[in-house]
Design an enzyme around this catalytic site. Structure first.
Site, PDB file in Angstrom:
ATOM      1  N   ARG A 293      27.423 -35.587 147.629  1.00 58.92           N
ATOM      2  CA  ARG A 293      28.604 -35.239 146.836  1.00 58.92           C
ATOM      3  C   ARG A 293      28.162 -35.128 145.377  1.00 58.92           C
ATOM      4  O   ARG A 293      27.778 -36.129 144.775  1.00 58.92           O
ATOM      5  CB  ARG A 293      29.661 -36.335 147.015  1.00 58.92           C
ATOM      6  CG  ARG A 293      30.959 -36.067 146.282  1.00 58.92           C
ATOM      7  CD  ARG A 293      31.933 -37.212 146.508  1.00 58.92           C
ATOM      8  NE  ARG A 293      33.163 -37.022 145.767  1.00 58.92           N
ATOM      9  CZ  ARG A 293      33.317 -37.320 144.490  1.00 58.92           C
ATOM     10  NH1 ARG A 293      32.333 -37.841 143.803  1.00 58.92           N
ATOM     11  NH2 ARG A 293      34.482 -37.101 143.891  1.00 58.92           N
TER      12      ARG A 293
ATOM     13  N   LYS B 202      26.384 -40.671 137.963  1.00 59.84           N
ATOM     14  CA  LYS B 202      26.927 -42.032 137.908  1.00 59.84           C
ATOM     15  C   LYS B 202      26.252 -42.888 136.845  1.00 59.84           C
ATOM     16  O   LYS B 202      25.130 -42.619 136.427  1.00 59.84           O
ATOM     17  CB  LYS B 202      26.853 -42.683 139.298  1.00 59.84           C
ATOM     18  CG  LYS B 202      27.927 -42.071 140.195  1.00 59.84           C
ATOM     19  CD  LYS B 202      28.339 -42.909 141.355  1.00 59.84           C
ATOM     20  CE  LYS B 202      29.578 -42.263 141.980  1.00 59.84           C
ATOM     21  NZ  LYS B 202      29.779 -42.628 143.369  1.00 59.84           N
TER      22      LYS B 202
HETATM   23  C1  7PM Z   1      34.896 -42.640 137.503  1.00 61.71           C
HETATM   24  C2  7PM Z   1      34.321 -43.518 138.411  1.00 61.71           C
HETATM   25  C3  7PM Z   1      35.002 -41.310 137.788  1.00 61.71           C
HETATM   26  C4  7PM Z   1      33.852 -43.050 139.605  1.00 61.71           C
HETATM   27  C5  7PM Z   1      34.519 -40.835 138.978  1.00 61.71           C
HETATM   28  C6  7PM Z   1      33.962 -41.708 139.887  1.00 61.71           C
HETATM   29  C7  7PM Z   1      32.406 -41.072 145.416  1.00 61.71           C
HETATM   30  C8  7PM Z   1      33.530 -40.478 145.972  1.00 61.71           C
HETATM   31  C9  7PM Z   1      33.828 -40.732 143.834  1.00 61.71           C
HETATM   32  C10 7PM Z   1      31.318 -41.440 146.269  1.00 61.71           C
HETATM   33  C11 7PM Z   1      32.611 -40.555 148.085  1.00 61.71           C
HETATM   34  C12 7PM Z   1      32.418 -40.110 140.847  1.00 61.71           C
HETATM   35  C13 7PM Z   1      33.376 -41.230 141.160  1.00 61.71           C
HETATM   36  N1  7PM Z   1      32.610 -41.208 144.089  1.00 61.71           N
HETATM   37  N2  7PM Z   1      33.645 -40.203 147.290  1.00 61.71           N
HETATM   38  N3  7PM Z   1      34.419 -40.278 144.972  1.00 61.71           N
HETATM   39  N4  7PM Z   1      31.475 -41.146 147.593  1.00 61.71           N
HETATM   40  N5  7PM Z   1      32.675 -40.313 149.386  1.00 61.71           N
HETATM   41  O1  7PM Z   1      31.424 -40.407 140.153  1.00 61.71           O
HETATM   42  O2  7PM Z   1      30.306 -42.008 145.872  1.00 61.71           O
HETATM   43  O3  7PM Z   1      32.610 -38.983 141.230  1.00 61.71           O
HETATM   44  S1  7PM Z   1      34.611 -40.729 142.299  1.00 61.71           S
END
Ligand code: 7PM
Length: 274
Positions: free
Chosen positions: A254, A219
């Site tokens: 995750r 992130k």
């Molecule tokens: C852009 C922004 C691409 C954010 C991908 C993301 C989470 C999730 C995601 C989390 C749960 C990423 C995120 N993040 N589900 N889905 N918890 N439960 O970095 O923090 O994967 S998408």
């Protein structure tokens, strides 16, 4: 008690590997290769020790295009079915759409992971009916705008209140309390300061006595801490963040980098004698 439930209630750290099925995540953008590619990725993650594979077909990226119910089902269902044919690993469906939740669980998914915390119309009822564990994630705002100016009076207390209200709505809709997993939603409508407050005080969310899931992998908060590291340079920081979250009570992680995270969490679990 089913196999997944036993795993969730064990004291072991669980690693959830992220499999993306959006066509732009595979070079040719074609359907066959997307399914093949996602399956190969999922099986490799199982080899590396993933306990759960999180399958998602809707990008939550700020500014990402909206995906229709039909398109999302066409993306994720063949992937879930192909994983099911080759492995008995637990599968999580990453979606906010009740129709997709239902189709995915019918195709063999074991858990619903919703970044929108089951706030879409019909999502609570569908999950009550499906009777599978659900991950309730906190997000302030919606993906397109959420990072513009996130404001909290107290980020930990505000999210505790959000969880309290969502747990009540879940239970009122007929979702078993024992099926609920909580996630503070790192990066979803949060500044770096908010994210660090959440990580430092993660144990405050244990007051609900429910499993905590965290998504810190790759992130942007890690990129910022490292002084502007790109996505592919954030693995060591992500592993450190997972270990810190473990010491503060998180039990499901995750991640993109399964092997590195599994090894690190084995050290935590060995120390804790689990
Ligand atoms: C852009 C922004 C691409 C954010 C991908 C993301 C989470 C999730 C995601 C989390 C749960 C990423 C995120 N993040 N589900 N889905 N918890 N439960 O970095 O923090 O994967 S998408």
């Amino acid at each position: 008690m089913n196999r997944f439930f036993s795993l969730l209630s064990s004291d072991k750290s669980l690693v959830m590997g992220i499999v993306n099925t959006t066509p732009d995540s595979f070079s040719d953008g074609g359907k066959f290769n997307s399914v093949e590619g996602a399956l190969t990725q999922a099986l490799a993650m199982c080899q590396q020790g993933a306990d759960i594979i999180d399958v998602g077909g809707e990008s939550t990226r700020p500014g990402a295009e909206v995906v229709s119910i039909d398109d999302e089902i066409k993306r994720v269902i063949p992937v879930i079915e192909s994983i099911r044919q080759k492995s008995d690993v637990f599968v999580s469906i990453d979606t906010s759409k009740p129709e997709v939740m239902k189709a995915a669980v019918n195709a063999g998914a074991n858990l619903v992971n919703d970044v929108n915390g089951l706030r879409a119309p019909g999502a609570l009822d569908v999950c009550a009916e499906l009777d599978v564990p659900v991950c309730i994630m906190h997000m302030q705002g919606e993906p397109r705008m959420m990072q513009l100016n996130p404001v909290y009076s107290d980020v930990v207390k505000d999210i505790q209140l959000f969880f309290e209200l969502r747990i009540q709505s879940c239970v009122d809709a007929g979702i078993k309390r024992s099926n609920i997993i909580l996630d503070p939603g790192f990066g979803f409508g949060k500044t770096l300061e908010h994210n660090l407050q959440l990580l430092k005080n993660l144990d405050e969310f244990k007051l609900f006595d429910l499993p905590l899931l965290v998504g810190l992998s790759r992130k942007s908060m890690l990129g910022t801490i490292l002084g502007g590291a790109s996505v592919d340079q954030r693995m060591y920081a992500g592993v450190a963040a997972a270990v810190l979250a473990r010491t503060k009570g998180a039990s499901i992680f995750r991640v993109h980098d399964v092997k590195a995270t599994v090894d690190a969490l084995k050290v935590c679990d060995a120390m804790n004698g689990v």
